[in-house]
Design a protein around this motif. Structure first.
Motif, PDB file in Angstrom:
ATOM      1  N   ARG A  59      42.642 -37.543  18.180  1.00  0.00           N
ATOM      2  CA  ARG A  59      42.670 -36.241  18.597  1.00  0.00           C
ATOM      3  C   ARG A  59      43.718 -36.039  19.455  1.00  0.00           C
ATOM      4  O   ARG A  59      44.183 -34.577  19.735  1.00  0.00           O
ATOM      5  CB  ARG A  59      41.451 -35.943  19.394  1.00  0.00           C
ATOM      6  CG  ARG A  59      40.161 -35.886  18.267  1.00  0.00           C
ATOM      7  CD  ARG A  59      38.892 -35.218  19.030  1.00  0.00           C
ATOM      8  NE  ARG A  59      39.031 -33.748  19.244  1.00  0.00           N
ATOM      9  CZ  ARG A  59      39.055 -33.317  20.585  1.00  0.00           C
ATOM     10  NH1 ARG A  59      39.008 -33.957  21.541  1.00  0.00           N
ATOM     11  NH2 ARG A  59      39.178 -31.808  20.436  1.00  0.00           N
ATOM     12  N   SER A  60      44.291 -36.732  20.293  1.00  0.00           N
ATOM     13  CA  SER A  60      45.201 -36.955  21.136  1.00  0.00           C
ATOM     14  C   SER A  60      46.706 -36.441  20.636  1.00  0.00           C
ATOM     15  O   SER A  60      47.301 -35.690  21.090  1.00  0.00           O
ATOM     16  CB  SER A  60      45.405 -37.965  22.176  1.00  0.00           C
ATOM     17  OG  SER A  60      45.894 -39.073  21.186  1.00  0.00           O
ATOM     18  N   GLY A 100      41.677 -31.916  17.041  1.00  0.00           N
ATOM     19  CA  GLY A 100      42.629 -32.256  18.000  1.00  0.00           C
ATOM     20  C   GLY A 100      43.222 -30.712  18.427  1.00  0.00           C
ATOM     21  O   GLY A 100      43.244 -30.415  19.926  1.00  0.00           O
ATOM     22  N   ASN A 136      34.810 -38.039  18.123  1.00  0.00           N
ATOM     23  CA  ASN A 136      35.658 -36.914  17.837  1.00  0.00           C
ATOM     24  C   ASN A 136      35.022 -35.751  17.794  1.00  0.00           C
ATOM     25  O   ASN A 136      35.321 -34.581  18.501  1.00  0.00           O
ATOM     26  CB  ASN A 136      36.680 -37.024  16.531  1.00  0.00           C
ATOM     27  CG  ASN A 136      37.582 -38.225  16.595  1.00  0.00           C
ATOM     28  OD1 ASN A 136      38.163 -38.526  17.769  1.00  0.00           O
ATOM     29  ND2 ASN A 136      38.354 -38.235  15.531  1.00  0.00           N
TER      30      ASN A 136
END
Length: 369
Positions: A59-60, A100, A136
């Motif tokens: 996600r980053s 993300g 997530n």
């Protein structure tokens, strides 16, 4: 031209946009992986974030892609949709790109698309997904729930489809979920173009409902075999439980729509207080009545629910139960080493004798030198 646009983010979102295109919606997609998005051939407007080759369920990376390219992303969305009143951002919550990118992207679009409300189609994974996907999904839904100006959030629950089709492949589960959510939205849009002497459900009614902050579901119930008002209410309540959306867990609907299509005789069995007994009387109810000789159906739109705590908690329960094991895995990745017990033996390796310059000449007889 439909007043709702669909922006797909990530592979799952792109697949929803693909289906929406076939139904006449304005669509566009955003992805960090061109190979994922290029297969959505019906979606003409695409933006592939430069410098990325997917997010690998991280996600980053999706979040970083928005921060690094937010101007281009906003301009792309602005140029992709015309005269829409509501934009639904579609994405999977358990991946890297859609999960993300989408929460921050929604917040930015709320600031830069005046006159357009922004909602979401967020896909929840099945309960048996692995720890990384659960993490997530939990993080993504928490972020979405904190967006103050967001409109309706449709929580598409792949677990619901698995319960109804336990032997289906993962591909068929995804395809069916994507198809059904767009059919549900398209069906209520279709009704807004119908006319009736007995009460029309128009586009303004629909937008009043869908602009409500919170979780929204759409479901239809066939009531042809109903004999009493209690039968009708029971069928409607069952449709809420069997829809592709997260099941209703508590009362608290804020705005609702109730659309009847069918013979006039069956409409007499509709009892509004009985229908809304389980979810509470809404602040506003918008109705439409359309008599025909088709099977009697009632479509309900319920908006403003809280996020379903029990369903979301089910994603986190296994994480809590396996907290120590999962933390140990993380620590292991960072600290694991192998210490050789024979480092002392490195000096035993056979070495090739060094070549002595002129050594052969020194062995020749003097008369040959």
């Amino acid at each position: 031209m439909k007043s709702i646009g669909i922006l797909g983010v990530g592979q799952a979102g792109g697949n929803i946009a693909e289906i929406a295109t076939t139904m006449g919606f304005q669509t566009a997609l955003i992805n960090t992986n061109q190979r994922d998005g290029i297969v959505n051939t019906r979606v003409e407007k695409k933006y592939f974030v430069p410098g990325y080759n997917g997010a690998g369920q991280d996600r980053s990376l999706g979040l970083r892609a928005v921060k690094e390219n937010y101007r281009e992303l906003i301009n792309f969305v602005k140029g992709s949709f015309n005269n829409i009143r509501l934009l639904l951002v579609a994405f999977s919550t358990d991946g890297g790109t859609g999960s993300g990118m989408s929460p921050l992207l929604i917040e930015m679009l709320l600031d830069h698309l005046p006159g357009v409300n922004i909602g979401a189609i967020a896909i929840l994974p099945e309960r048996n997904v692995l720890a990384g996907n659960r993490i997530n999904a939990s993080e993504c839904i928490e972020e979405v729930s904190k967006i103050e100006a967001i409109s309706s959030v449709f929580l598409v629950d792949n677990d619901q489809m698995r319960k109804l089709n336990p032997q289906s492949s993962k591909h068929l589960i995804y395809l069916s979920s994507n198809q059904q959510v767009m059919e549900a939205i398209n069906s209520v849009l279709r009704v807004t173009h119908k006319s009736s002497f007995y009460g029309n459900f128009d586009e303004s009614d629909l937008m009043n409902i869908l602009n409500t902050r919170g979780v929204t579901i759409i479901s239809s119930a066939t009531i042809t075999d109903a004999k009493t008002s209690a039968d009708v209410s029971r069928e409607i309540h069952q449709s809420w439980l069997n829809s592709i959306f997260c099941p209703v867990e508590s009362a608290g609907v804020i705005r609702a729509g109730l659309i009847y299509e069918g013979p006039e005789s069956m409409s007499k069995l509709i009892n509004v207080p009985s229908i809304f007994e389980r979810v509470g009387e809404p602040l506003q109810l918008f109705e439409g009545t359309y008599f025909s000789e088709t099977d009697a159906t009632i479509t309900t739109i319920l908006a403003g629910f809280s996020f379903p705590t029990r369903r979301l908690q089910s994603l986190e329960d296994s994480l809590e139960k396996n907290k120590d094991r999962l933390q140990n895995l993380v620590n292991k990745e960072q600290s694991q080493r192998y210490e050789s017990k024979v480092s002392w033996a490195s000096g035993l390796k056979a070495k090739k004798p060094e070549k002595q310059v002129g050594s052969a000449a020194s062995k020749l007889p003097k008369n040959l030198k």
